[in-house]
Write an enzyme that holds these catalytic residues in place. Structure first.
Site, short mmCIF file in Angstrom:
data_model
loop_
_atom_site.label_atom_id
_atom_site.label_comp_id
_atom_site.label_asym_id
_atom_site.label_seq_id
_atom_site.Cartn_x
_atom_site.Cartn_y
_atom_site.Cartn_z
N TYR A 170 -5.14 -0.15 -8.69
CA TYR A 170 -5.94 0.94 -8.12
C TYR A 170 -5.85 0.98 -6.60
O TYR A 170 -6.01 2.04 -5.99
CB TYR A 170 -7.42 0.76 -8.49
CG TYR A 170 -7.85 1.43 -9.76
CD1 TYR A 170 -7.31 1.05 -10.97
CD2 TYR A 170 -8.82 2.42 -9.74
CE1 TYR A 170 -7.72 1.64 -12.14
CE2 TYR A 170 -9.24 3.03 -10.91
CZ TYR A 170 -8.69 2.63 -12.10
OH TYR A 170 -9.11 3.22 -13.26
N LYS A 186 -2.42 -10.15 -18.82
CA LYS A 186 -1.11 -9.83 -19.40
C LYS A 186 -0.12 -10.81 -18.78
O LYS A 186 0.92 -10.42 -18.22
CB LYS A 186 -0.76 -8.35 -19.11
CG LYS A 186 0.44 -7.81 -19.87
CD LYS A 186 0.21 -7.62 -21.35
CE LYS A 186 1.50 -7.28 -22.05
NZ LYS A 186 1.36 -7.18 -23.53
N ASP A 200 -10.99 -0.75 -16.85
CA ASP A 200 -11.24 0.69 -17.01
C ASP A 200 -11.03 1.10 -18.45
O ASP A 200 -11.86 1.76 -19.07
CB ASP A 200 -10.27 1.46 -16.09
CG ASP A 200 -10.45 2.97 -16.20
OD1 ASP A 200 -11.61 3.42 -16.22
OD2 ASP A 200 -9.43 3.68 -16.30
#
Ligand code: IPM
Ligand code: MG
Length: 356
Positions: A135, A190, A246
């Site tokens: 972001y 991840k 999110d």
């Protein structure tokens, strides 16, 4: 105690008005000052986060925020879109810790798309890092275009990054929250593919040594998305980065039946906070008086508890919300056969009355 009230766009004004009504009724002498934000601010002054609004937010003890956005701004250049207001507030106020609880209210078990036994009693807390990750990566703001498009562009990218201190501080927040709950943290990453999230996993593992009483598990984000619908009650606190948070928080919110029920808090290191419903501005139903104000009213309760040190007042609001649900009152998003359909204002009035 000063509260900056930023209703924003769409249903934002309708739901925030109900929360303000409830806050006033508590008789705490809260000072509340309104300011425009998002599309409404862009219309009024040409910028989604005007200086005066940012100044008010900075000097207030807490911010009560509605929602921003409307499809009609999709063609604006990115820096002027309503979403930049909330991203700017998060960045400028340093609101790095986002709390998104997903609680299934007993009376609303039937509103979920999952089987009742999977979600009855569900109470999980997603802690989303809010001021880093993809972001706020490097190329942000470097690309300039006047109409929001990049004619002829063959490539675009956003960098994903986290620093050790950013991961450490959000990990501490998660472990401390877990200590007050069921003492389990699931860190979602991840790390099998991304360096950013290998660092995330390593740092969270280190921080966990300070909390031997809390169990830590690591989970890849794709598996976490699956487990959330398979066995959501196995989670207690989920901590993750900005982007994964999110996505997973929207998924988790819908487990409970309605995103219209869920509050959120975004805190900085000084416990100053921004409180907003987890849902958006819903332009499709704006102005119809049917939006569910309960997520915003519950956000006001979180504000009283986290930033204003008024836990009894927060308890009163939460008990009142449970009472109106028990009375069978439902806005259309949570309505089902046998319950009473009410609008935004009626729901706010009912909470007010139930405050006792
Ligand atoms: C949220 C929203 C925002 C985000 C948007 C409006 C910028 O989706 O608060 O979850 O992506 O963080
Ligand atoms: Mg979102």
């Amino acid at each position: 105690m000063k509260i900056a009230v930023l209703p924003g766009d769409g249903i934002g004004t309708e739901i925030v008005a109900e929360a303000v009504k409830v806050l006033k009724a508590l008789g705490l002498g809260l000072e509340m000052e309104h300011a425009p934000v998002g599309g409404a601010a862009y219309e009024a002054s040409g910028h989604p986060l005007p200086d005066a609004t940012l100044r008010l937010a900075r000097e207030a003890d807490a911010v009560l925020f509605g929602a921003v956005g409307d499809w009609k701004y999709d063609t604006l250049e990115r820096a002027l879109r309503p979403e930049q207001a909330i991203l700017g507030l998060r960045k400028h106020l340093g609101l790095f810790a986002n709390f998104r609880p997903a609680i299934c209210y007993e009376q609303l078990v039937g509103a979920s798309s999952l089987k009742p036994e999977l979600i009855a009693g569900l109470d999980i807390l997603i802690i989303r890092e809010l001021t880093g990750d993809i972001y706020f990566g490097q190329p942000r703001g470097r690309r300039v275009a006047t109409d929001g498009h990049f004619p002829g562009a063959e490539e675009a990218f956003d960098t994903m990054r986290y620093s050790r201190p950013e991961i450490e501080r959000i990990a501490h927040v998660a472990f401390q929250a877990a200590r007050k709950r069921n003492k389990k943290v699931t860190s979602v990453d991840k790390a099998n593919v991304l360096e950013t999230f290998q660092l995330w996993k390593d740092v969270v593992t280190e921080v966990a040594r300070d909390y031997p009483d809390v169990t830590l598990e690591h989970m890849y984000v794709d598996n976490a998305a699956m487990q959330l619908v398979k066995a959501p009650k196995k989670f207690d606190v989920i901590v993750t980065g900005n982007m994964f948070g999110d996505i997973l928080s929207d998924e988790a919110s819908m487990l409970t039946g309605s995103i219209g029920m869920l509050p959120s808090a975004s805190l900085n290191a000084k416990n100053q906070g921004l409180y907003e419903p987890s849902h958006g501005s819903a332009p499709d139903i704006a102005g119809q008086g049917i939006a569910n104000p309960l997520a915003t009213i519950l956000s006001a309760a979180m504000m009283l508890r986290f930033s204003l040190n008024q836990p009894e007042a927060a308890d009163r609001i939460e008990a009142a919300v449970k009472a109106v649900l028990a009375q069978g009152l439902r806005t259309p998003d949570i309505w089902s056969e046998g319950t009473t359909k009410v609008g935004t204002v009626q729901m706010g009035d009912a909470v007010l009355k139930a405050l006792g």
